[in-house]
Design an enzyme around this catalytic site. Sequence first.
Site, PDB file in Angstrom:
ATOM      1  N   ALA A  61       0.838  -1.212   0.000  1.00 60.76           N
ATOM      2  CA  ALA A  61       0.000   0.000   0.000  1.00 60.76           C
ATOM      3  C   ALA A  61       0.865   1.250   0.000  1.00 60.76           C
ATOM      4  O   ALA A  61       0.581   2.213   0.702  1.00 60.76           O
ATOM      5  CB  ALA A  61      -0.930  -0.015   1.205  1.00 60.76           C
TER       6      ALA A  61
ATOM      7  N   ALA B 199       2.965   4.073  -2.761  1.00 63.07           N
ATOM      8  CA  ALA B 199       2.437   5.033  -3.730  1.00 63.07           C
ATOM      9  C   ALA B 199       1.723   4.349  -4.892  1.00 63.07           C
ATOM     10  O   ALA B 199       0.584   4.698  -5.233  1.00 63.07           O
ATOM     11  CB  ALA B 199       3.573   5.921  -4.236  1.00 63.07           C
TER      12      ALA B 199
ATOM     13  N   GLY C 274       0.853   0.980  -5.250  1.00 67.31           N
ATOM     14  CA  GLY C 274      -0.216   0.097  -4.796  1.00 67.31           C
ATOM     15  C   GLY C 274      -1.426   0.857  -4.299  1.00 67.31           C
ATOM     16  O   GLY C 274      -2.571   0.495  -4.586  1.00 67.31           O
TER      17      GLY C 274
ATOM     18  N   LYS D  60      12.558   0.000 -19.841  1.00 65.83           N
ATOM     19  CA  LYS D  60      12.539   0.825 -18.640  1.00 65.83           C
ATOM     20  C   LYS D  60      13.762   0.549 -17.771  1.00 65.83           C
ATOM     21  O   LYS D  60      14.374   1.467 -17.217  1.00 65.83           O
ATOM     22  CB  LYS D  60      11.258   0.590 -17.838  1.00 65.83           C
ATOM     23  CG  LYS D  60      11.163   1.534 -16.637  1.00 65.83           C
ATOM     24  CD  LYS D  60       9.867   1.412 -15.874  1.00 65.83           C
ATOM     25  CE  LYS D  60       9.834   2.422 -14.725  1.00 65.83           C
ATOM     26  NZ  LYS D  60       8.630   2.276 -13.893  1.00 65.83           N
TER      27      LYS D  60
ATOM     28  N   ASN E  10      16.873   2.809 -15.676  1.00 62.15           N
ATOM     29  CA  ASN E  10      16.868   2.664 -14.217  1.00 62.15           C
ATOM     30  C   ASN E  10      18.116   2.008 -13.668  1.00 62.15           C
ATOM     31  O   ASN E  10      18.548   2.290 -12.549  1.00 62.15           O
ATOM     32  CB  ASN E  10      15.651   1.829 -13.781  1.00 62.15           C
ATOM     33  CG  ASN E  10      14.378   2.638 -13.728  1.00 62.15           C
ATOM     34  OD1 ASN E  10      14.405   3.850 -13.817  1.00 62.15           O
ATOM     35  ND2 ASN E  10      13.257   1.961 -13.582  1.00 62.15           N
TER      36      ASN E  10
END
Length: 326
Positions: free
Chosen positions: A10, A12, A14, A206, A210
């Site tokens: 939970a 950012a 999620g 991506k 990264n």
Amino acid sequence: MVMRVCVYGAGAIGGLIAARLSRTGASVSVVARGDTLEALQRQGVGIVEGGKTGFHPVHAVAGADQLGVQDLIVVAVKQPALNAVLKQFGPLMDANTRVLLAMNGVPWWFLDGLPDAPSDTVLRCVDPQGDLRRHLPSRQVLGCVVHLSAAIESPGMVRLNSGNRLIIGEPCGEISTVTRAVAELLEAGGFEVELSAGIQRDIWYKLWGNMTMNPVSALTRATTDSMLDDPLVNRFCCNVMQEAAGIGRAIGCGVDQTPEQRNATTRKLGAFKTSMLQDVEAGRALEYEALVGTVYELAGKLGQEVPNISTLYGLIRLLARSATPT
């Protein structure tokens, strides 16, 4: 039929997905703990976007054993926590459940479905026991590449900063009716969703940026603009990316850009702290294995020499180990 969705993580991303899906009318549960669990039980997930704040109800619980079988599980944790999380999925899954992995880096199932993959498909740096496919078969996985920026303002409260795009796809390259249904649900929640018949290529693209910006920022404590404005650091990042591009070509995940072009795009974003730098500053575990370790391991499977990737992997591994509390 109302889709049953469980969100693990939970934070950012999620929290944003949970809030967006809640407002579609889906039955959304969230596995959380501590202050976040209390906040979700009290007020639901708060989301700030477009200058407006809204709260969306979810069923927040402390463990998967409090829920039944789900249609969709959304995993939005970082790689160091993933293996333990996957092994909690038993009560949530049957053969029809799909698991959407909204995470950065190369996952354990990455080589499944790639025609040019090496014969040994186990990536030990993220799957040390080689058993994750037993807990979550690849046929039930949905890969997800997140192209948006969000942040936690307080427990249970998420701010969407920029972007709104999700790319999803199955390891085998098929786009099944189940995957289309998940895409439609995410679109109903307000996301821009792209279905991919080559999700590994999207993940690799991506990763390509990264895998340098994140670990180098953690090592130097510098924002991205400072790293790219330093010609020596910029050149090192380009050399790492050049080696990674060679690995990508060998496994069917070629990149149609030069490292210099990709870094120029990143430079336009201005000064920002990467997620790994924020993790270092907060004393959290670093997800370096999924971003760099997997690439180094792939090079070994392919017999490719990667001196720059090796250097970066060794340095970030040493930082992660020295920063881990004993």
